[in-house]
Structures are given as structure tokens and as C-alpha cells.
Write a protein that holds these residues in place. Structure first.
Motif, PDB file in Angstrom:
ATOM      1  N   LEU A  71       0.846  -1.192   0.000  1.00  0.00           N
ATOM      2  CA  LEU A  71       0.000   0.000   0.000  1.00  0.00           C
ATOM      3  C   LEU A  71       0.883   1.245   0.000  1.00  0.00           C
ATOM      4  O   LEU A  71       1.842   1.325   0.767  1.00  0.00           O
ATOM      5  CB  LEU A  71      -0.908   0.017   1.233  1.00  0.00           C
ATOM      6  N   PRO A  72       0.579   2.249  -0.830  1.00  0.00           N
ATOM      7  CA  PRO A  72       1.445   3.416  -0.980  1.00  0.00           C
ATOM      8  C   PRO A  72       1.230   4.493   0.069  1.00  0.00           C
ATOM      9  O   PRO A  72       0.225   4.511   0.783  1.00  0.00           O
ATOM     10  CB  PRO A  72       1.042   3.952  -2.362  1.00  0.00           C
ATOM     11  N   GLY A  73       2.187   5.409   0.115  1.00  0.00           N
ATOM     12  CA  GLY A  73       2.060   6.590   0.954  1.00  0.00           C
ATOM     13  C   GLY A  73       1.232   7.656   0.258  1.00  0.00           C
ATOM     14  O   GLY A  73       0.928   7.540  -0.934  1.00  0.00           O
ATOM     15  N   TYR A  74       0.897   8.705   0.975  1.00  0.00           N
ATOM     16  CA  TYR A  74       0.035   9.756   0.447  1.00  0.00           C
ATOM     17  C   TYR A  74       0.646  10.440  -0.779  1.00  0.00           C
ATOM     18  O   TYR A  74       1.807  10.827  -0.777  1.00  0.00           O
ATOM     19  CB  TYR A  74      -0.226  10.814   1.517  1.00  0.00           C
ATOM     20  N   GLY A  75      -0.171  10.562  -1.827  1.00  0.00           N
ATOM     21  CA  GLY A  75       0.212  11.311  -3.012  1.00  0.00           C
ATOM     22  C   GLY A  75       1.222  10.650  -3.921  1.00  0.00           C
ATOM     23  O   GLY A  75       1.705  11.291  -4.862  1.00  0.00           O
ATOM     24  N   THR A  76       1.551   9.386  -3.686  1.00  0.00           N
ATOM     25  CA  THR A  76       2.482   8.686  -4.579  1.00  0.00           C
ATOM     26  C   THR A  76       1.826   8.517  -5.943  1.00  0.00           C
ATOM     27  O   THR A  76       0.842   7.794  -6.080  1.00  0.00           O
ATOM     28  CB  THR A  76       2.862   7.309  -4.004  1.00  0.00           C
ATOM     29  N   GLY A  77       2.368   9.189  -6.948  1.00  0.00           N
ATOM     30  CA  GLY A  77       1.699   9.248  -8.243  1.00  0.00           C
ATOM     31  C   GLY A  77       1.437   7.907  -8.893  1.00  0.00           C
ATOM     32  O   GLY A  77       0.326   7.634  -9.354  1.00  0.00           O
ATOM     33  N   ALA A  78       2.460   7.057  -8.947  1.00  0.00           N
ATOM     34  CA  ALA A  78       2.353   5.756  -9.609  1.00  0.00           C
ATOM     35  C   ALA A  78       2.895   4.668  -8.680  1.00  0.00           C
ATOM     36  O   ALA A  78       4.043   4.241  -8.821  1.00  0.00           O
ATOM     37  CB  ALA A  78       3.124   5.771 -10.926  1.00  0.00           C
ATOM     38  N   PRO A  79       2.096   4.211  -7.713  1.00  0.00           N
ATOM     39  CA  PRO A  79       2.589   3.277  -6.693  1.00  0.00           C
ATOM     40  C   PRO A  79       3.288   2.033  -7.235  1.00  0.00           C
ATOM     41  O   PRO A  79       4.335   1.642  -6.712  1.00  0.00           O
ATOM     42  CB  PRO A  79       1.313   2.899  -5.936  1.00  0.00           C
ATOM     43  N   ALA A  80       2.742   1.421  -8.271  1.00  0.00           N
ATOM     44  CA  ALA A  80       3.335   0.183  -8.785  1.00  0.00           C
ATOM     45  C   ALA A  80       4.746   0.414  -9.312  1.00  0.00           C
ATOM     46  O   ALA A  80       5.608  -0.462  -9.209  1.00  0.00           O
ATOM     47  CB  ALA A  80       2.448  -0.416  -9.880  1.00  0.00           C
ATOM     48  N   LEU A  81       4.998   1.601  -9.860  1.00  0.00           N
ATOM     49  CA  LEU A  81       6.334   1.930 -10.362  1.00  0.00           C
ATOM     50  C   LEU A  81       7.222   2.417  -9.231  1.00  0.00           C
ATOM     51  O   LEU A  81       8.418   2.127  -9.202  1.00  0.00           O
ATOM     52  CB  LEU A  81       6.230   2.991 -11.462  1.00  0.00           C
ATOM     53  N   ASP A  82       6.649   3.147  -8.301  1.00  0.00           N
ATOM     54  CA  ASP A  82       7.395   3.639  -7.141  1.00  0.00           C
ATOM     55  C   ASP A  82       7.920   2.482  -6.291  1.00  0.00           C
ATOM     56  O   ASP A  82       9.010   2.564  -5.723  1.00  0.00           O
ATOM     57  CB  ASP A  82       6.479   4.523  -6.291  1.00  0.00           C
ATOM     58  N   PHE A  83       7.155   1.396  -6.219  1.00  0.00           N
ATOM     59  CA  PHE A  83       7.533   0.232  -5.411  1.00  0.00           C
ATOM     60  C   PHE A  83       8.446  -0.746  -6.158  1.00  0.00           C
ATOM     61  O   PHE A  83       8.750  -1.815  -5.630  1.00  0.00           O
ATOM     62  CB  PHE A  83       6.286  -0.535  -4.961  1.00  0.00           C
ATOM     63  N   PRO A 101      -4.785   2.686  -4.945  1.00  0.00           N
ATOM     64  CA  PRO A 101      -6.119   3.154  -4.525  1.00  0.00           C
ATOM     65  C   PRO A 101      -6.695   4.159  -5.522  1.00  0.00           C
ATOM     66  O   PRO A 101      -5.977   4.710  -6.360  1.00  0.00           O
ATOM     67  CB  PRO A 101      -5.841   3.817  -3.171  1.00  0.00           C
ATOM     68  N   PHE A 102      -7.984   4.415  -5.419  1.00  0.00           N
ATOM     69  CA  PHE A 102      -8.612   5.376  -6.319  1.00  0.00           C
ATOM     70  C   PHE A 102      -7.890   6.727  -6.259  1.00  0.00           C
ATOM     71  O   PHE A 102      -7.559   7.216  -5.181  1.00  0.00           O
ATOM     72  CB  PHE A 102     -10.079   5.562  -5.958  1.00  0.00           C
ATOM     73  N   GLY A 103      -7.637   7.291  -7.443  1.00  0.00           N
ATOM     74  CA  GLY A 103      -6.918   8.553  -7.525  1.00  0.00           C
ATOM     75  C   GLY A 103      -5.415   8.380  -7.653  1.00  0.00           C
ATOM     76  O   GLY A 103      -4.695   9.362  -7.842  1.00  0.00           O
ATOM     77  N   TYR A 104      -4.945   7.139  -7.567  1.00  0.00           N
ATOM     78  CA  TYR A 104      -3.505   6.835  -7.645  1.00  0.00           C
ATOM     79  C   TYR A 104      -3.216   6.009  -8.896  1.00  0.00           C
ATOM     80  O   TYR A 104      -4.051   5.224  -9.347  1.00  0.00           O
ATOM     81  CB  TYR A 104      -3.056   6.040  -6.426  1.00  0.00           C
ATOM     82  N   HIS A 140       3.569   1.918   3.215  1.00  0.00           N
ATOM     83  CA  HIS A 140       4.464   3.058   3.381  1.00  0.00           C
ATOM     84  C   HIS A 140       3.701   4.272   3.898  1.00  0.00           C
ATOM     85  O   HIS A 140       2.567   4.524   3.499  1.00  0.00           O
ATOM     86  CB  HIS A 140       5.124   3.392   2.035  1.00  0.00           C
ATOM     87  N   SER A 141       4.308   5.004   4.805  1.00  0.00           N
ATOM     88  CA  SER A 141       3.813   6.297   5.269  1.00  0.00           C
ATOM     89  C   SER A 141       2.374   6.221   5.792  1.00  0.00           C
ATOM     90  O   SER A 141       2.100   5.479   6.725  1.00  0.00           O
ATOM     91  CB  SER A 141       3.947   7.323   4.132  1.00  0.00           C
ATOM     92  N   ILE A 142       1.434   6.939   5.169  1.00  0.00           N
ATOM     93  CA  ILE A 142       0.075   7.023   5.694  1.00  0.00           C
ATOM     94  C   ILE A 142      -0.645   5.676   5.672  1.00  0.00           C
ATOM     95  O   ILE A 142      -1.677   5.505   6.326  1.00  0.00           O
ATOM     96  CB  ILE A 142      -0.749   8.077   4.931  1.00  0.00           C
TER      97      ILE A 142
END
Length: 316
Positions: A71-83, A101-104, A140-142
Motif C-alpha cells: 500500500l502506498p504513501g500519500y500522493g504517490t503518483g504511480a505506486p506500482a512503479l514507485d515500489f 487506490p482510487f486517484g492513484y 508506506h507512510s500514511i
């Protein structure tokens, strides 16, 4: 003489006003055009899962018997790539599921308010749609806030929780109101894109090739301060308050990987120690690095997570 000076000043003021209007118009138009051209450049990844009448994007890699959900932190634009660094380290041993999540990422934007209750419910529904019923939750984070609520609601499904510099309900710093109106104006006028262009070297991303870095940039720009991200920001205070009295289930294995010498939040390590002090299996480790430890410390995170779970399983 005074008339000439006045006429000169008047012309100067008019020129400045026209220049400002032209500048604002250019920024606005460039943003509209860039949004359209960027959309065509996005390379799809993962799979779309129907959740609450919308599509949530999920990336699945690895085919291990055990599953790890990220699960990503707040505002992470593209979680799958960030991870990606973390996914690469986990995939040889586990089935890895990255939730956007929705919006990500490539997920839809929902009209529902970004409360902990809604976010947790939607993540769970996505996993149910994928027939994933037993898993470690790694956030991560939030995600530390949503994860705390999640593990209590779905205690029979979650086998462990891993926090990567994860938030805690009592960390403070939420007194200032979220500047929604400012972000909305900056987004609509195109100034968010302009500011991002002026600070390209500040893009938060792991070490990936140029093509993937560009994808992270494009998707991050698309999602930056969209309605869901703004709603989530507006709900920071109530979302933290909603789990203020929550605790991790006593028998749930919990391990935290934290940024060493964190100066942003007073008592960062102590706050996490408090969360695990009464658990049967609780551990905290610190690493030199930034808040995004999974960008640079993924190898150590996975090695220590595996060792931790081996010790837990030996003791059962």
C-alpha cells in the motif's frame, strides 16, 4: 512633462498587465495540451479490478505461496512503479500485489470521500475480487493509518503488518487546515505543472531507467492534487483521529522499518515502540535513508522481513 511621465507609466502598467494575462493564458493552454499528449504516452501496467462500480489498478508479480500486499504513501503518483525496487526483491519469494487506490496510478477517480473507512473497504474489495484471502500487509507512510484500521477489521485475513516509515495516529502536525483551494487553483491554471517543470530534479522516484522515470513523471503530473488526493488531504485529521485508540491485534506479527534520526516528527521511534510494546511478535529497525526507504533499502527490508517471519513461525 508630467503628462508625458503619466502616459509612460500608464503604458508600462498596461504592458505589464497584458504580459501577465498572456503568461497566464500560455500556462493554462500548455497545461491543457500537455494533459492530452501525456495521456497518450502512458504505458499501461497491471490489471483493472472492478471495485464499487469503478476500476482499481493492481499490479501482481511473483508466484510464491505466500502473498504480500503493498500500500502506498500519500500522493504517490504511480505506486506500482514507485515500489519497483521492493517488488523486485519480494517477487522471487512471494506473490506481490501492489494496490493503487482510487486517484492513484492508473486507477479511476471516485466520487466518494477519502475517509479511512472508504479506503480500507475498497482495498479489501479489490483483494476479494482477486480471491486473495491471506496476506501480509506492507505499507508506506500514511498506509500505517489505514493499515491499523484494516488489520482490526480483517484480522482473520492479515498474517502480518510491515510498516515502511509508516504513520502513527499520535504523531501530531495536523493542526493546520489543508490548503485545498490553493491546490485546486494551481491544478486548474496549470501552475502545478509549471512548478513541477521548474523542479524536475525534485521528482521523488526510485533508481529506474529513463523510460520508467518518465512514466512516473507523467502519471504523477496527471494525478497530482486530483479530487481524491485533495479529499484525502482534507481528511487527514479525522482519519488519524479515527484510529487514535486503535491497537494492533496482540498476536499479529508487526515489524517497522524506519528512517534513522528522523527530525520531522518528535519521538518518531518511541511512537512506533509504543505500538508494538504489548505484541507477542513486534520489532523495530532503523536504516539510514529518507522517508522513501523502499527506494534505497528494499534488499534490507525484504531480508529482515523474511528473517522476522521465520522467527515468528518457529515460535508458533
Amino acid at each position: 512633462m508630467l503628462k508625458k511621465i503619466f502616459r509612460f507609466l500608464l503604458k508600462a502598467v498596461i504592458f505589464i498587465i497584458i504580459a501577465i494575462v498572456v503568461f497566464l493564458a500560455v500556462v493554462f493552454i500548455v497545461n491543457i495540451i500537455s494533459n492530452k499528449t501525456d495521456k497518450d504516452k502512458i504505458v499501461p501496467y497491471g490489471q483493472l479490478v472492478p471495485v464499487d462500480g469503478k476500476n482499481m489498478n493492481v499490479l501482481i508479480e511473483g508466484d510464491g505461496k505466500e502473498t504480500v500486499v503493498l500500500l502506498p504513501g500519500y500522493g504517490t503518483g504511480a505506486p506500482a512503479l514507485d515500489f519497483k525496487p521492493l517488488v523486485d526483491e519480494l517477487a522471487p519469494f512471494y506473490k506481490v500485489v501492489v494496490i493503487e487506490p482510487f486517484g492513484y496510478g492508473l486507477s479511476d477517480v471516485t466520487e466518494k470521500e477519502r475517509t479511512t473507512e472508504n479506503i480500507v473497504k475498497e482495498i479489501h474489495e479489490a483483494l476479494q475480487q482477486l480471491n486473495i484471502n491471506r496476506y501480509t500487509l506492507m505499507g508506506h507512510s500514511i498506509a500505517g493509518i489505514y493499515g491499523l484500521d484494516y488489520v482490526n477489521k480483517y484480522e482473520n485475513e492479515v498474517t502480518a503488518f510491515v510498516g515502511i516509515d509508516s504513520s502513527v495516529p499520535t504523531q501530531g502536525g495536523l493542526d493546520e487546515p489543508f490548503p485545498s483551494d490553493v491546490y485546486k487553483v494551481l491544478k486548474k491554471t496549470g501552475f502545478l505543472r509549471l512548478l513541477s517543470k521548474l523542479t524536475e530534479d525534485q521528482l521523488i522516484a526510485p533508481e529506474v531507467n529513463d523510460e520508467m522515470r518518465e512514466q512516473i513523471r507523467i502519471i504523477s503530473l496527471r494525478n497530482m492534487m486530483n479530487p481524491n488526493i485533495i479529499s484525502e488531504g482534507e481528511n487527514f485529521k479525522p482519519n488519524f483521529a479515527a484510529v487514535e485508540n486503535s491497537k494492533f491485534p496482540k498476536d499479529l506479527p508487526v515489524i517497522f522499518f524506519l528512517e534513522a534520526n528522523n527530525t520531522d516528527v518528535e519521538g518518531w521511534e518511541q511512537l512506533h515502540e509504543e505500538q508494538i510494546k504489548d505484541l507477542v511478535h513486534g520489532k523495530l529497525m532503523t536504516f539510514e535513508g529518507t522517508h522513501y526507504l523502499h527506494h534505497t533499502r528494499s534488499k534490507e527490508i525484504v531480508e529482515n522481513y523474511r528473517s522476522f517471519m521465520e522467527d515468528v513461525n518457529k515460535g508458533q
